[in-house]
Structures are given as structure tokens and as C-alpha cells.
Design a protein around this motif. Structure first.
Motif, PDB file in Angstrom:
ATOM      1  N   TYR A 175       0.651  -1.142   0.016  1.00  0.00           N
ATOM      2  CA  TYR A 175      -0.078  -0.082  -0.025  1.00  0.00           C
ATOM      3  C   TYR A 175       0.979   1.330   0.028  1.00  0.00           C
ATOM      4  O   TYR A 175       0.513   2.439  -0.211  1.00  0.00           O
ATOM      5  N   ASN A 176       2.151   1.169   0.250  1.00  0.00           N
ATOM      6  CA  ASN A 176       3.035   2.281   0.237  1.00  0.00           C
ATOM      7  C   ASN A 176       3.750   2.360  -1.093  1.00  0.00           C
ATOM      8  O   ASN A 176       3.901   1.311  -1.721  1.00  0.00           O
ATOM      9  N   THR A 177       3.550   3.569  -1.544  1.00  0.00           N
ATOM     10  CA  THR A 177       4.022   3.543  -3.216  1.00  0.00           C
ATOM     11  C   THR A 177       5.506   3.219  -3.187  1.00  0.00           C
ATOM     12  O   THR A 177       5.851   2.550  -4.304  1.00  0.00           O
ATOM     13  N   LYS A 178       6.418   3.573  -2.555  1.00  0.00           N
ATOM     14  CA  LYS A 178       7.873   3.256  -2.813  1.00  0.00           C
ATOM     15  C   LYS A 178       7.959   1.668  -2.422  1.00  0.00           C
ATOM     16  O   LYS A 178       8.828   1.227  -3.462  1.00  0.00           O
ATOM     17  N   SER A 179       7.621   1.222  -1.515  1.00  0.00           N
ATOM     18  CA  SER A 179       7.652  -0.171  -1.144  1.00  0.00           C
ATOM     19  C   SER A 179       6.836  -1.008  -2.344  1.00  0.00           C
ATOM     20  O   SER A 179       7.525  -2.142  -2.582  1.00  0.00           O
ATOM     21  N   ASN A 265      -2.150   2.325  -3.904  1.00  0.00           N
ATOM     22  CA  ASN A 265      -0.978   2.383  -4.639  1.00  0.00           C
ATOM     23  C   ASN A 265      -1.352   2.926  -6.372  1.00  0.00           C
ATOM     24  O   ASN A 265      -0.212   2.908  -7.041  1.00  0.00           O
TER      25      ASN A 265
END
Length: 319
Positions: A175-179, A265
Motif C-alpha cells: 500500500y506504500n507507493t515506494k515499497s 498505490n
């Protein structure tokens, strides 16, 4: 009459008959290979070349009732509408970023993997490693996506369970864009690196073993042999595959993105393929998505042609 001319006239037909006989023999020997090639030719004709005629939809206001031929012509209106939308520019940016990172991170790994496998001396170990590395390629992205979700989900994922047991807070990997970008790139590399290494392993078998012997006599260590013999020996294959890979920069896979995509995301995961599915198939805006597909094809063609022109200067051009 000159006797030399008579000899010449009799020899020439004999030579022609021999040439024709050799040609017929060569054709008979090649016939099984030609028959094996026919299904591949039919595949590309039916599913690659004939559908190109549908690109005319990009220049029309297409609807089912009037069909492709009778739908009204609107010229470049679909392209103007497409590029006036901020969403379109974001989608193109996401596609370029994900494809570029995939090439940067994933392209060198099969080369290194093939070199390491080529240096393995224990055949049983080499076969076991090859089988383990090749296997993910044959899994569908639905299976791979399910595995990734099972491993990285917040509530029941293996990784987050370990984090909880260690006293940490669960992390939203998907859900985190970078991860999410890191998960997307790493999963793609993991799935395809073993199968892509096959091509380089085949290229490595064509290197003359005497070159390694000569380098060893000259005192070259293993790294120097790889640097000055192995890599130059497969440089043509590397350039060829890089050119083909550049042609797919705008063609990032739909399945890979779709199984990992969610609403949180979407700002980084919405790419051309998912846009065409959502807007074209689900939304019924066929002309707009056809314009996007046409743009994607043009960019791919330009990249392939440019990369080949650059490679041709160094003697490694594809065409």
C-alpha cells in the motif's frame, strides 16, 4: 566450328543440372524446418499483423452499431483529448518509470546468473540450481501475485508476522507507493531471471575454450577471464536483447501490475495496459484507448530504431 565452344555448350547444361539437383536436395532437407516455421508465421500474421488494421479506430469515433469501416472519422481528436488529460501524462510517466527500473535492475542479473552457472563445475549442482531458477517463469502472475500477497500482507503475511514477533509495527508493503515499486521490480526480476539466463548460457557455449586456455597461460585470473573473454564473447547477444527490451519500454505487462494493484498505490501502478483495460474494455472508450495503443507502438518503434542505430555504430546492429 571451334571445338572449345562445343565443350563449353555441353559443360554449361551439366553444371546447371547439378545446381538444380543440389537446390532440390537442399529444399527437401529443409522442408521439415519450413513446416515447423509455418505455425509461427500464421501466429504473427493472425495475431500481430492483421490486428494492425484496427488502429484506424484511433482516428474514428468508433461504435459497435456502425463498425470500424462506417464509424465517423474524427482525425486527431482522440489524440488531442488523450494528451489534454493530466491522467494520461501520469500513466505514461508511470509506465516509463516502471519499465526503466525493470531494465536497469533486471537486465544485468540474467547475464551474471548465466556466467555463474557457466563457471559451476558440478553438473548435479548446476542442474538443481537451473531448475529452481527456471521454475518461476512457468507460474502465472495470478499464482505469483497470490504468493506475494500471502508473504507481504499486513494481517497474515509471513514478513509482518516476523516483524510483530520482533516487537515491531507491521508495514504496508503493498500500500506504500515506494515499497510497492520495490516489490513490483523485485518480483518481476525473480520470475524471469532464470529463463532469460538460458539465452546467455546458449551464447556462452559458442565461445572457443582455447581463449580461456590462452588467457590462463597469460596469467589471467577468473575475473579477468570473465571481463576480457566471456563478456566480449556474448556482447552481440547482450546488445541484441537490450534492443528488443527497449522496444517493450511502453509495453509493461498487464497481469503483473493488475494482480498487485490497489486503490492506494494507483498513483504509481496505473500504467498504459491497466488504463486500456479500465477505460477501453470496462468504460467502452475504444477510440481513446486505441489512440493510446497507437502512441505506445510508435514510441516502441522509435526506441528500437534508435537503439539499433546506436548499436550499429559499434558493429552490433540488429538490422
Amino acid at each position: 566450328m571451334n571445338p572449345n565452344s562445343e565443350i563449353h555448350t555441353t559443360v554449361l547444361p551439366n553444371q546447371l543440372r547439378k545446381v538444380k539437383a543440389k537446390s532440390r536436395l537442399r529444399w527437401k532437407e529443409s522442408l521439415p524446418l519450413v513446416l515447423m516455421l509455418i505455425p509461427g508465421i500464421l501466429f504473427y500474421v493472425l495475431f500481430k499483423y492483421l490486428p494492425m488494421g484496427g488502429l484506424v479506430i484511433a482516428f474514428k469515433d468508433y461504435n459497435f452499431t456502425e463498425g470500424i469501416l462506417h464509424s465517423p472519422w474524427v482525425g486527431m481528436n482522440n489524440f488531442e483529448t488523450l494528451f489534454k488529460q493530466d491522467q494520461s501524462l501520469d500513466i505514461i510517466r508511470n509506465t516509463l518509470v516502471l519499465s526503466g527500473l525493470t531494465i536497469i535492475c533486471g537486465f544485468p542479473i540474467p547475464i551474471a546468473l548465466a556466467i555463474m552457472l557457466n563457471e559451476a563445475r558440478r553438473m548435479w549442482f548446476k542442474r538443481i540450481v537451473q531448475t529452481i531458477l527456471y521454475m518461476p517463469h512457468f507460474f502465472s502472475w495470478v499464482i505469483v501475485g497470490g504468493l506475494i500477497i500471502s508473504i507481504l500482507s499486513i494481517e497474515s503475511g509471513i514478513v509482518n508476522n516476523w516483524i510483530k514477533l520482533s516487537g515491531g509495527e507491521p508495514f504496508a508493503f503493498l500500500y506504500n507507493t515506494k515499497s510497492w515499486i520495490a516489490v513490483f521490480i523485485s518480483s518481476g526480476v525473480w520470475k524471469e531471471m532464470g529463463f532469460n539466463a538460458i539465452i546467455y548460457l546458449a551464447a556462452l557455449t559458442a565461445i572457443d575454450p582455447s581463449l580461456y586456455e590462452s588467457a590462463n597461460i597469460d596469467g589471467a585470473n577468473k575475473w579477468q577471464q570473465i571481463r576480457h573473454v566471456t563478456i566480449p564473447g556474448i556482447s552481440t547477444t547482450i546488445v541484441l536483447l537490450l534492443i528488443l527490451q527497449l522496444g517493450k519500454v511502453m509495453e509493461i505487462g498487464f497481469d503483473h501490475v493488475y494482480v498487485l494493484q490497489n486503490s492506494l498505490n494507483a498513483s504509481v501502478s496505473e500504467v498504459i495496459s491497466t488504463y486500456m483495460y479500465r477505460v477501453g474494455l470496462q468504460g467502452g472508450q475504444f477510440s481513446l484507448t486505441a489512440a493510446m495503443g497507437f502512441f505506445e507502438s510508435v514510441v516502441g518503434f522509435v526506441l528500437v530504431y534508435s537503439a539499433n542505430a546506436l548499436a550499429r555504430r559499434f558493429g552490433h546492429g540488429l538490422f
